[in-house]
Design a protein around this motif. Sequence first.
Motif, mmCIF file in Angstrom:
data_model
loop_
_atom_site.group_PDB
_atom_site.id
_atom_site.type_symbol
_atom_site.label_atom_id
_atom_site.label_comp_id
_atom_site.label_asym_id
_atom_site.label_seq_id
_atom_site.Cartn_x
_atom_site.Cartn_y
_atom_site.Cartn_z
ATOM 1 N N ALA A 193 38.925 41.706 41.644
ATOM 2 C CA ALA A 193 40.165 42.013 40.932
ATOM 3 C C ALA A 193 39.861 43.021 39.831
ATOM 4 O O ALA A 193 38.690 43.331 39.557
ATOM 5 C CB ALA A 193 40.766 40.741 40.323
ATOM 6 N N LEU A 194 40.897 43.539 39.194
ATOM 7 C CA LEU A 194 40.694 44.380 38.027
ATOM 8 C C LEU A 194 40.053 43.559 36.912
ATOM 9 O O LEU A 194 40.366 42.370 36.726
ATOM 10 C CB LEU A 194 42.026 44.963 37.540
ATOM 11 N N TYR A 195 39.157 44.186 36.185
ATOM 12 C CA TYR A 195 38.452 43.492 35.110
ATOM 13 C C TYR A 195 39.441 42.914 34.100
ATOM 14 O O TYR A 195 40.378 43.592 33.655
ATOM 15 C CB TYR A 195 37.498 44.444 34.397
ATOM 16 N N ASP A 196 39.213 41.656 33.750
ATOM 17 C CA ASP A 196 40.024 40.946 32.759
ATOM 18 C C ASP A 196 39.068 40.241 31.812
ATOM 19 O O ASP A 196 38.318 39.350 32.240
ATOM 20 C CB ASP A 196 40.933 39.936 33.456
ATOM 21 N N PRO A 197 39.047 40.626 30.522
ATOM 22 C CA PRO A 197 38.085 40.007 29.599
ATOM 23 C C PRO A 197 38.274 38.504 29.451
ATOM 24 O O PRO A 197 37.347 37.802 29.043
ATOM 25 C CB PRO A 197 38.342 40.737 28.271
ATOM 26 N N GLY A 198 39.474 38.004 29.798
ATOM 27 C CA GLY A 198 39.689 36.566 29.729
ATOM 28 C C GLY A 198 39.136 35.815 30.929
ATOM 29 O O GLY A 198 38.994 34.588 30.878
ATOM 30 N N LEU A 199 38.815 36.564 31.991
ATOM 31 C CA LEU A 199 38.334 35.931 33.218
ATOM 32 C C LEU A 199 36.903 36.306 33.579
ATOM 33 O O LEU A 199 36.229 35.552 34.289
ATOM 34 C CB LEU A 199 39.243 36.312 34.397
ATOM 35 N N HIS A 200 36.446 37.460 33.101
ATOM 36 C CA HIS A 200 35.159 37.987 33.544
ATOM 37 C C HIS A 200 34.180 38.127 32.381
ATOM 38 O O HIS A 200 34.578 38.407 31.247
ATOM 39 C CB HIS A 200 35.348 39.354 34.213
ATOM 40 N N HIS A 201 32.903 37.984 32.687
ATOM 41 C CA HIS A 201 31.841 38.186 31.699
ATOM 42 C C HIS A 201 30.601 38.712 32.419
ATOM 43 O O HIS A 201 30.552 38.769 33.645
ATOM 44 C CB HIS A 201 31.508 36.883 30.956
ATOM 45 N N GLY A 202 29.598 39.127 31.643
ATOM 46 C CA GLY A 202 28.316 39.526 32.226
ATOM 47 C C GLY A 202 28.263 40.945 32.756
ATOM 48 O O GLY A 202 27.390 41.267 33.574
ATOM 49 N N VAL A 229 38.853 48.810 35.779
ATOM 50 C CA VAL A 229 37.702 48.847 36.684
ATOM 51 C C VAL A 229 37.836 47.661 37.620
ATOM 52 O O VAL A 229 38.139 46.549 37.179
ATOM 53 C CB VAL A 229 36.366 48.772 35.918
ATOM 54 N N VAL A 230 37.630 47.886 38.914
ATOM 55 C CA VAL A 230 37.647 46.784 39.875
ATOM 56 C C VAL A 230 36.284 46.099 39.830
ATOM 57 O O VAL A 230 35.249 46.763 39.911
ATOM 58 C CB VAL A 230 37.938 47.284 41.298
ATOM 59 N N VAL A 231 36.281 44.783 39.676
ATOM 60 C CA VAL A 231 35.011 44.057 39.610
ATOM 61 C C VAL A 231 34.993 42.926 40.634
ATOM 62 O O VAL A 231 36.025 42.327 40.950
ATOM 63 C CB VAL A 231 34.732 43.475 38.202
ATOM 64 N N ALA A 232 33.807 42.677 41.141
ATOM 65 C CA ALA A 232 33.548 41.473 41.926
ATOM 66 C C ALA A 232 32.869 40.482 41.001
ATOM 67 O O ALA A 232 32.002 40.858 40.195
ATOM 68 C CB ALA A 232 32.660 41.799 43.128
ATOM 69 N N ALA A 233 33.259 39.228 41.096
ATOM 70 C CA ALA A 233 32.696 38.213 40.213
ATOM 71 C C ALA A 233 32.332 36.970 41.019
ATOM 72 O O ALA A 233 32.974 36.653 42.031
ATOM 73 C CB ALA A 233 33.686 37.846 39.116
ATOM 74 N N ARG A 276 39.878 47.685 47.651
ATOM 75 C CA ARG A 276 40.755 47.313 46.541
ATOM 76 C C ARG A 276 40.850 48.443 45.513
ATOM 77 O O ARG A 276 41.880 48.608 44.853
ATOM 78 C CB ARG A 276 40.262 46.023 45.878
ATOM 79 N N LEU A 277 39.795 49.228 45.388
ATOM 80 C CA LEU A 277 39.862 50.407 44.522
ATOM 81 C C LEU A 277 40.875 51.407 45.073
ATOM 82 O O LEU A 277 41.713 51.931 44.329
ATOM 83 C CB LEU A 277 38.482 51.052 44.406
ATOM 84 N N CYS A 278 40.803 51.690 46.364
ATOM 85 C CA CYS A 278 41.759 52.611 46.973
ATOM 86 C C CYS A 278 43.184 52.110 46.772
ATOM 87 O O CYS A 278 44.101 52.896 46.470
ATOM 88 C CB CYS A 278 41.469 52.777 48.461
#
Length: 324
Positions: A193-202, A229-233, A276-278
């Motif tokens: 998903a798109l980076y979310d500081p409330g959901l993602h870290h590291g 930014v699209v991130v995998a977590a 997902r980026l596209c």
Amino acid sequence: MLVRWESQYLDAVIAFWNEVAVKDGYKEMDEESFHRIFLSSPFFDMENTFIYLEDRQVKGFACGCTGNDLPLGKIAGYVTCIFLSDDIRTDSYYRVMLSAIEQRFRALGKKQAEWLFFNPMMLPWYIPNTPQHEHNNAPGVPTDGPLYEFLLREGYAERATECAMYLNLAGFSVPEDIRAKEEHASQEQYSVALYDPGLHHGVEDMLRGFDNPLWQKEIAECIQAGVPVVVAAHRGKAVGFAGPVIRQPNGRGYFAGIGVHPEHEGHGLGSILFFRLCEAFRQIGTAYMSLYTGSTNPAIRIYEKAGFRTVRQFAVMRRELLER
């Protein structure tokens, strides 16, 4: 007569560029863009920018640049471009321009000359068979022109081939098999998903795992500035990225790269991230994407599956500079 750069040649060089370089697919220049790309660059060197004159007419233009803080910069100089008018486009004239650049490199203590994608003077060019869609950089020597053959004859080694790839995003959608991969990955507690500081870290730990200074700087800055930014977590910890998601004024989707931390490869995350980026680009009204990848890079299969096609190839080339 070969002369070094002086401001009095500005208008004539721009006119020459718009006649000669444009024939090779490069974008037209005006005074603003010439200043931005060349003259205002911190790596511009008047002593390494050359003009070939015949009867006071510009017949050739060449530029090289150096900088110890550039990748390989302590030992290498970058050749940015060499252009010659049709009537003098021969090995002997190419050799005059190339020798002048290489001699400047030697004077600065450089041991090799590079045609390389790290060159900070980025030359935009038009993607063939499109409505003037453009890419922002030429990462080497176009393999479809006479300069490439000349450099091979001069002893330049082709170290890699960069494929310029293009996708018109009209009608793009994420296919069912990618959605199935995403569902399977979610069962292993992965999410994209798109980076979310409330959901993602590291994020910093992830970027260190790639050993890519450009990604470490650019993606970290985008995250900090709130650029999507699209991130995998994995359980909320970032383990991969694609992006950033930036629509440029010309309608192009800017693309810095895609990466999955080595410890989390093998789960299909690279494909999911890219598709997902596209999709994210299409959702913000981006007209097209273009990117480079090495001809032997396995990621080329991901790009082709998304509908990208190779539209041009560029050679990364090097020659060792012997003392003269």
